[in-house]
Design a protein around this motif. Structure first.
Motif, PDB file in Angstrom:
ATOM      1  N   ASP A  21      -1.065 -12.818  -5.109  1.00 34.20           N
ATOM      2  CA  ASP A  21      -2.420 -12.317  -5.615  1.00 34.20           C
ATOM      3  C   ASP A  21      -2.930 -11.066  -5.906  1.00 34.20           C
ATOM      4  OD1 ASP A  21      -2.667 -15.066  -5.731  1.00 34.20           O
ATOM      5  OD2 ASP A  21      -3.860 -15.478  -3.891  1.00 34.20           O
ATOM      6  N   ALA A  22      -2.070 -10.068  -5.080  1.00 37.77           N
ATOM      7  CA  ALA A  22      -2.658  -8.585  -5.091  1.00 37.77           C
ATOM      8  C   ALA A  22      -2.394  -7.934  -6.526  1.00 37.77           C
ATOM      9  CB  ALA A  22      -1.920  -7.973  -4.100  1.00 37.77           C
ATOM     10  N   ASP A  23      -3.456  -7.009  -7.037  1.00 41.25           N
ATOM     11  CA  ASP A  23      -3.353  -6.405  -8.189  1.00 41.25           C
ATOM     12  C   ASP A  23      -2.257  -5.237  -7.944  1.00 41.25           C
ATOM     13  OD1 ASP A  23      -4.951  -7.717  -9.784  1.00 41.25           O
ATOM     14  OD2 ASP A  23      -6.751  -6.538  -9.005  1.00 41.25           O
ATOM     15  N   SER A  24      -2.239  -4.633  -6.809  1.00 41.81           N
ATOM     16  CA  SER A  24      -1.217  -3.623  -6.516  1.00 41.81           C
ATOM     17  C   SER A  24      -1.179  -3.527  -4.902  1.00 41.81           C
ATOM     18  CB  SER A  24      -1.352  -2.352  -7.045  1.00 41.81           C
ATOM     19  OG  SER A  24      -2.443  -1.597  -6.486  1.00 41.81           O
ATOM     20  N   ALA A  39      10.433  -1.608   5.420  1.00 41.56           N
ATOM     21  CA  ALA A  39       9.933  -0.942   4.126  1.00 41.56           C
ATOM     22  C   ALA A  39      11.288  -1.368   3.216  1.00 41.56           C
ATOM     23  CB  ALA A  39       9.753   0.603   4.230  1.00 41.56           C
ATOM     24  N   GLY A  40      12.431  -1.124   3.453  1.00 41.58           N
ATOM     25  CA  GLY A  40      13.561  -1.317   2.571  1.00 41.58           C
ATOM     26  C   GLY A  40      13.515  -2.683   1.990  1.00 41.58           C
ATOM     27  N   ILE A  41      13.318  -3.575   3.104  1.00 41.11           N
ATOM     28  CA  ILE A  41      13.297  -5.302   2.808  1.00 41.11           C
ATOM     29  C   ILE A  41      12.120  -5.401   2.046  1.00 41.11           C
ATOM     30  CG2 ILE A  41      13.119  -7.105   3.923  1.00 41.11           C
ATOM     31  CD1 ILE A  41      14.864  -6.184   6.225  1.00 41.11           C
ATOM     32  N   ALA A  42      10.861  -4.900   2.387  1.00 40.47           N
ATOM     33  CA  ALA A  42       9.545  -5.432   1.841  1.00 40.47           C
ATOM     34  C   ALA A  42       9.583  -4.621   0.400  1.00 40.47           C
ATOM     35  CB  ALA A  42       8.393  -4.859   2.931  1.00 40.47           C
ATOM     36  N   ILE A  51       5.711  -7.114  -8.012  1.00 42.98           N
ATOM     37  CA  ILE A  51       4.651  -6.787  -7.327  1.00 42.98           C
ATOM     38  C   ILE A  51       4.609  -5.215  -7.285  1.00 42.98           C
ATOM     39  CG2 ILE A  51       2.993  -6.892  -5.480  1.00 42.98           C
ATOM     40  CD1 ILE A  51       4.379  -9.712  -4.920  1.00 42.98           C
ATOM     41  N   THR A  52       3.497  -4.775  -8.324  1.00 41.53           N
ATOM     42  CA  THR A  52       3.553  -3.325  -8.288  1.00 41.53           C
ATOM     43  C   THR A  52       3.383  -2.832  -6.844  1.00 41.53           C
ATOM     44  OG1 THR A  52       2.523  -3.630 -10.163  1.00 41.53           O
ATOM     45  CG2 THR A  52       2.584  -1.251  -9.653  1.00 41.53           C
ATOM     46  N   HIS A  53       3.881  -1.539  -6.403  1.00 44.99           N
ATOM     47  CA  HIS A  53       3.625  -0.986  -5.022  1.00 44.99           C
ATOM     48  C   HIS A  53       3.871   0.367  -4.926  1.00 44.99           C
ATOM     49  CE1 HIS A  53       7.599  -2.152  -4.679  1.00 44.99           C
ATOM     50  NE2 HIS A  53       7.676  -1.390  -3.487  1.00 44.99           N
TER      51      HIS A  53
END
Ligand code: C5P
Ligand code: C5P
Ligand code: ZN
Length: 468
Positions: A21-24, A39-42, A51-53
């Motif tokens: 649901d997140a925009d970013s 962090a590598g997995i996520a 999902i933009t991040h």
């Protein structure tokens, strides 16, 4: 496919929905081996889910760091390998509408709670032994991507091994379920094998000489002794002009060395428990090149620590994301420095000695050991043959002009008798105006400079009250 950790499925699904649901998303992770693999997995999972991040790392998620995170322009923040312990502060930001938090962690949660919170401790799964931050992130990745995430199980195992979650030489509980998914996906192999550090990269004599896990008189810390031991066996030690590594030995050759090593250890009075420690379960990353640090979970996690503890999380993350070449070269360079620092740090502790008191033992390294590795050195000291492991060890290192970093390490035997260092570190540090936390067997804190003695007294009282 069934969820790898059924107890966490509902929480993982809710977290996955919040991320969709997140925009970013801002992915904020702890900077150590487990945090980097988290962090590598996520990050891979978010990427695959479209999902933009962005990714940021932090050593310690204090109020200031959380405020910095809130200042970013993302509506959702995914915390991995920390966040649960800082929920009091995170929840305040959430209430103010700064961001929606999603947490995949395994540390002891604070009082406040939040809607999207994935933590094994909330469902009766042991976050100290059964699931690491990387494991929690993997559970989340599986909820996001289903079968498309199982290759990430290899990184989750690296994180668990990096957090020292193995019990008697092997992963247990939820970690095993994750390792099995990695094996099924063809990215991981598990085997009973020699449990010394460096089976992929160390020349055979060095593997034995440097083995700090089990002290075998006449071999450990004895270059000539290790060489003579190997020379006396019917095993080809060279490959052309190079020394062979453990990984290059075949099954029979390994048998020959292990049984000779066990025999030698027993003959030289090494205790039965310690002899058993020579063999454990090893986790091999099948997609990585043989003979490299990345092939073995333990060597991989040490390589990551070598980036994290020197504020080069960017390098460690790049390696976790599969980049080779430049980042891997940098990581290896950092590893050389890290090894030297650990060995110098341990020598310093042994030379200067540890002050042994009734309920704990301690050393103060001032600025001689980097505060980011004082915990690793404390753990190594507790395992060294000339330091007793019958009480917890506390190491101090200088953090800055006003503050001192504290790291405490115990043993599984002490934990079985009631020791919980996360409580010791939190209570004792707060009693002198600092803060801390962590796990039962390994925890840390920051305290004001000059309060060390008062801190030790408070810690000793707490330990005495815990241990039967
Ligand atoms: O914050 P995080 O959970 O990732 O860190 C766990 C820390 O505890 C690691 O630095 C790990 O080396 C340490 N640890 C330890 N001995 C254990 C378990 C964990 O030193 N038996
Ligand atoms: O820094 P150190 O390796 O000693 O940390 C051991 C464990 O204690 C880690 O899990 C770390 O996240 C935790 N810790 C904490 N609060 C601190 C320092 C360490 O929760 N102030
Ligand atoms: Zn962790």
């Amino acid at each position: 496919m069934d969820a790898p950790v059924p107890e966490l499925e509902a929480r993982a699904d809710a977290c996955a929905d919040a991320l969709r649901d997140a925009d970013s998303v801002l992915l904020a992770s702890h900077i150590d081996a487990d945090g980097l693999t988290s962090a590598g997995i996520a990050s891979t999972a978010l990427e695959r889910a479209g999902i933009t991040h962005d990714v940021v790392f932090s050593k310690q998620l204090d109020d200031e760091e959380i405020a910095g995170i809130a200042a970013h322009d993302h509506d959702t923040v995914l915390f991995t390998d920390f966040g649960s312990g800082q929920l009091d502060s995170i929840a305040e930001h959430e209430e103010r509408g700064d961001f929606t938090p999603v947490i995949a962690d395994h540390h002891q949660p604070a009082e406040a709670d939040t809607q999207f919170h994935l933590n094994p401790l909330l469902e009766g799964v042991d976050g100290g032994k059964e699931l690491s931050g990387a494991g929690a992130s993997y559970v989340l990745a599986r909820a996001l991507l289903s079968d498309e995430a199982t290759d990430l199980a290899a990184l989750a195992v690296v994180g668990a091994v990096g957090d020292m979650q193995t019990v008697n030489g092997e992963l247990v509980g939820a970690n095993v379920a994750i390792a099995e998914e990695g094996v099924a996906a063809g990215v991981l192999d598990t085997a009973k094998d020699l449990a010394l550090y460096g089976t992929q990269t160390r020349p055979l004599p060095k593997l034995l000489e440097y083995a700090s896990e089990v002290y075998v008189p006449g071999i450990t810390n004895d270059q000539n002794g290790a060489m003579r031991f190997l020379d006396g066996l019917d095993v080809d030690l060279h490959d052309g002009g190079d020394w062979r590594t453990w990984a290059s030995l075949d099954h029979d050759e390994r048998q020959t060395v292990v049984s000779a090593l066990v025999k030698r250890a027993v003959r030289n009075g090494v205790s039965g428990d310690k002899v058993t420690d020579l063999v454990g379960t090893t986790y091999t990353l099948l997609e990585e090149e043989a003979g490299t640090e990345l092939r073995d979970a333990s060597e991989f996690s040490t390589l990551l620590n070598a980036t994290a503890r020197y504020e080069r999380g960017d390098v460690g993350l790049a390696v976790c994301l599969g980049e080779r070449g430049e980042p891997l070269d940098s990581a290896r360079e950092l590893l050389r420095t890290h090894r030297r620092n650990l060995s110098e740090g341990l020598s310093w502790v042994k030379d200067e000695g540890v002050t042994v008191e009734d309920d704990l033992q301690w050393f103060h390294a001032e600025d001689r050991i980097r505060e980011t590795i004082v915990g690793i050195v404390a753990g190594m000291a507790l395992g060294a043959e000339d330091v007793e492991s019958d009480r917890p060890i506390v190491g101090f290192g200088e953090k800055n002009d006003e503050e001192v970093k504290v790291s405490a390490r115990g043993t599984p035997a002490l934990v079985n008798r009631g020791l919980d260092l996360s409580v010791v570190m939190r209570e004792a540090s707060q009693s002198v105006g600092g803060d801390g936390g962590g796990h039962t067997v390994a925890a840390g804190a920051t305290v004001p400079k000059g309060e060390e003695r008062a801190f030790l007294d408070a810690a000793a009282d707490e330990i005495a009250a815990q241990i039967e």
